[in-house]
Design a protein around this motif. Structure first.
Motif, PDB file in Angstrom:
ATOM      1  N   GLN A  91     -17.368  -2.052   1.076  1.00  0.00           N
ATOM      2  CA  GLN A  91     -16.533  -1.889   2.275  1.00  0.00           C
ATOM      3  C   GLN A  91     -15.974  -3.233   2.729  1.00  0.00           C
ATOM      4  O   GLN A  91     -16.686  -4.221   2.769  1.00  0.00           O
ATOM      5  CB  GLN A  91     -17.356  -1.260   3.410  1.00  0.00           C
ATOM      6  N   GLY A  92     -14.680  -3.235   3.022  1.00  0.00           N
ATOM      7  CA  GLY A  92     -14.026  -4.428   3.535  1.00  0.00           C
ATOM      8  C   GLY A  92     -13.623  -5.432   2.473  1.00  0.00           C
ATOM      9  O   GLY A  92     -13.041  -6.463   2.789  1.00  0.00           O
ATOM     10  N   LYS A 128       0.793  -1.232   0.000  1.00  0.00           N
ATOM     11  CA  LYS A 128       0.000   0.000   0.000  1.00  0.00           C
ATOM     12  C   LYS A 128       0.825   1.282   0.000  1.00  0.00           C
ATOM     13  O   LYS A 128       0.401   2.294  -0.515  1.00  0.00           O
ATOM     14  CB  LYS A 128      -0.933  -0.002   1.203  1.00  0.00           C
ATOM     15  N   ASN A 149      -7.652   2.409   2.331  1.00  0.00           N
ATOM     16  CA  ASN A 149      -8.223   3.749   2.195  1.00  0.00           C
ATOM     17  C   ASN A 149      -7.248   4.825   2.659  1.00  0.00           C
ATOM     18  O   ASN A 149      -7.114   5.867   2.018  1.00  0.00           O
ATOM     19  CB  ASN A 149      -9.546   3.836   2.960  1.00  0.00           C
ATOM     20  N   LYS A 150      -6.537   4.565   3.759  1.00  0.00           N
ATOM     21  CA  LYS A 150      -5.536   5.538   4.237  1.00  0.00           C
ATOM     22  C   LYS A 150      -4.423   5.718   3.211  1.00  0.00           C
ATOM     23  O   LYS A 150      -3.994   6.838   2.939  1.00  0.00           O
ATOM     24  CB  LYS A 150      -4.951   5.093   5.576  1.00  0.00           C
ATOM     25  N   ASP A 188      -7.585  -2.042  -1.877  1.00  0.00           N
ATOM     26  CA  ASP A 188      -8.670  -2.676  -1.133  1.00  0.00           C
ATOM     27  C   ASP A 188      -9.463  -1.625  -0.368  1.00  0.00           C
ATOM     28  O   ASP A 188      -8.912  -0.611   0.069  1.00  0.00           O
ATOM     29  CB  ASP A 188      -8.118  -3.705  -0.146  1.00  0.00           C
ATOM     30  N   ASN A 189     -10.765  -1.870  -0.205  1.00  0.00           N
ATOM     31  CA  ASN A 189     -11.622  -0.950   0.534  1.00  0.00           C
ATOM     32  C   ASN A 189     -11.643  -1.372   2.009  1.00  0.00           C
ATOM     33  O   ASN A 189     -12.629  -1.875   2.518  1.00  0.00           O
ATOM     34  CB  ASN A 189     -13.029  -0.930  -0.052  1.00  0.00           C
ATOM     35  N   ASP A 190     -10.488  -1.175   2.647  1.00  0.00           N
ATOM     36  CA  ASP A 190     -10.360  -1.421   4.077  1.00  0.00           C
ATOM     37  C   ASP A 190      -9.609  -0.230   4.679  1.00  0.00           C
ATOM     38  O   ASP A 190      -9.212   0.681   3.947  1.00  0.00           O
ATOM     39  CB  ASP A 190      -9.651  -2.749   4.371  1.00  0.00           C
ATOM     40  N   GLU A 191      -9.447  -0.221   5.975  1.00  0.00           N
ATOM     41  CA  GLU A 191      -8.853   0.945   6.630  1.00  0.00           C
ATOM     42  C   GLU A 191      -7.465   1.274   6.081  1.00  0.00           C
ATOM     43  O   GLU A 191      -7.189   2.414   5.722  1.00  0.00           O
ATOM     44  CB  GLU A 191      -8.774   0.720   8.147  1.00  0.00           C
ATOM     45  N   SER A 192      -6.599   0.279   5.966  1.00  0.00           N
ATOM     46  CA  SER A 192      -5.241   0.568   5.496  1.00  0.00           C
ATOM     47  C   SER A 192      -5.213   0.931   4.018  1.00  0.00           C
ATOM     48  O   SER A 192      -4.465   1.819   3.603  1.00  0.00           O
ATOM     49  CB  SER A 192      -4.297  -0.597   5.802  1.00  0.00           C
ATOM     50  N   GLU A 200      -5.728   7.720   0.240  1.00  0.00           N
ATOM     51  CA  GLU A 200      -5.858   9.138   0.596  1.00  0.00           C
ATOM     52  C   GLU A 200      -4.503   9.835   0.618  1.00  0.00           C
ATOM     53  O   GLU A 200      -4.393  11.005   0.247  1.00  0.00           O
ATOM     54  CB  GLU A 200      -6.530   9.285   1.960  1.00  0.00           C
TER      55      GLU A 200
END
Length: 184
Positions: free
Chosen positions: A159-160, A105, A135-136, A129-133, A139
Motif C-alpha cells: 500500500q502506498g 492513470k 487504484n481508482k 501505483d498502489n495509492d488511491e488514484s 478499477e
C-alpha cells in the motif's frame, strides 16, 4: 533557415511560443504511432531546484496518441500495463519486454485500444501505483480491458508504493523477485 526550423519546432510543440524548449531539463522519450512515426514526446525532469509547481512529467501540448514500446507488446498474449513511461521503462530494464503504459492513470489512447483489439492479449496485468488514484484508475480500466477479452490482474505491491520505487527496491535485493510480483 533558422526561422523555419524554430517555426517548425513551435508548430509541433517542442519549442514554446516564448522561445523556450518545452522539455528542457528532461530526459525525453518518443512515443510512436502504429506506423513507427513519432507522435508524442514524454519528458521527465531531472534537473535540481525546479521552481515550485513545475511539473516533473511533461508531454507535448497536443493530443495523446501512439503506444510506448509497441514492438514489445506486438503479438504478445500477456501485457504489463503501467501508468507512465518511467514505470514501464523500469520493468523493461528488468528484462520484461511485454510492457507498455498509459500516459497518466486515466489516458489509454485510441491507438492503444486499436492495438489491444488487434492483438487481443489474453492477460493484462495492471501495474499502477498502489495509492488511491492508481487504484481508482485500475478499477475503472479493468472492466474495459475485460470487455476486450483480456483476463485482467492487478499487480500486488505494498500500500502506498510507487511501482518504480518498489521494483527498484526489489531488484536491488533479488533480481529474481521481479517475475514473482507479476503472478496473479
Amino acid at each position: 533557415s533558422g526561422k523555419r526550423l524554430k517555426a517548425r519546432l513551435k508548430g509541433i510543440g517542442i519549442m514554446r511560443k516564448s522561445g523556450h524548449e518545452h522539455l528542457s531539463g528532461s530526459v525525453v522519450m518518443p512515443v510512436m504511432d502504429l506506423n513507427g512515426n513519432p507522435v508524442q514526446m514524454y519528458g521527465r525532469k531531472i534537473t535540481k531546484g525546479l521552481r515550485k509547481g513545475t511539473p516533473e512529467h511533461l508531454y507535448l501540448e497536443q493530443p495523446m496518441a501512439g503506444v510506448w514500446n509497441l514492438t514489445g507488446v506486438a503479438n504478445q498474449k500477456e501485457w504489463i500495463l503501467c501508468e507512465c513511461i518511467i514505470d514501464a521503462l523500469t520493468l523493461w530494464c528488468q528484462g520484461l519486454r511485454n510492457v507498455t503504459c498509459c500516459f497518466g492513470k486515466n489516458t489509454f489512447t485510441d491507438d492503444m485500444w486499436s492495438v489491444l483489439r488487434k492483438i487481443r492479449p489474453t492477460k493484462v496485468i495492471i501495474a499502477f501505483d498502489n495509492d488511491e488514484s492508481g487504484n481508482k484508475a485500475a478499477e475503472k480500466l479493468a472492466p474495459k480491458l475485460a470487455r476486450q477479452g483480456a483476463n485482467v490482474h492487478r499487480l500486488k505491491v505494498p500500500q502506498g508504493k510507487d511501482i518504480n520505487e518498489y521494483v527498484c527496491l526489489l531488484a536491488g535485493k533479488d533480481k529474481n523477485a521481479i517475475p514473482g510480483i507479476l503472478q496473479g
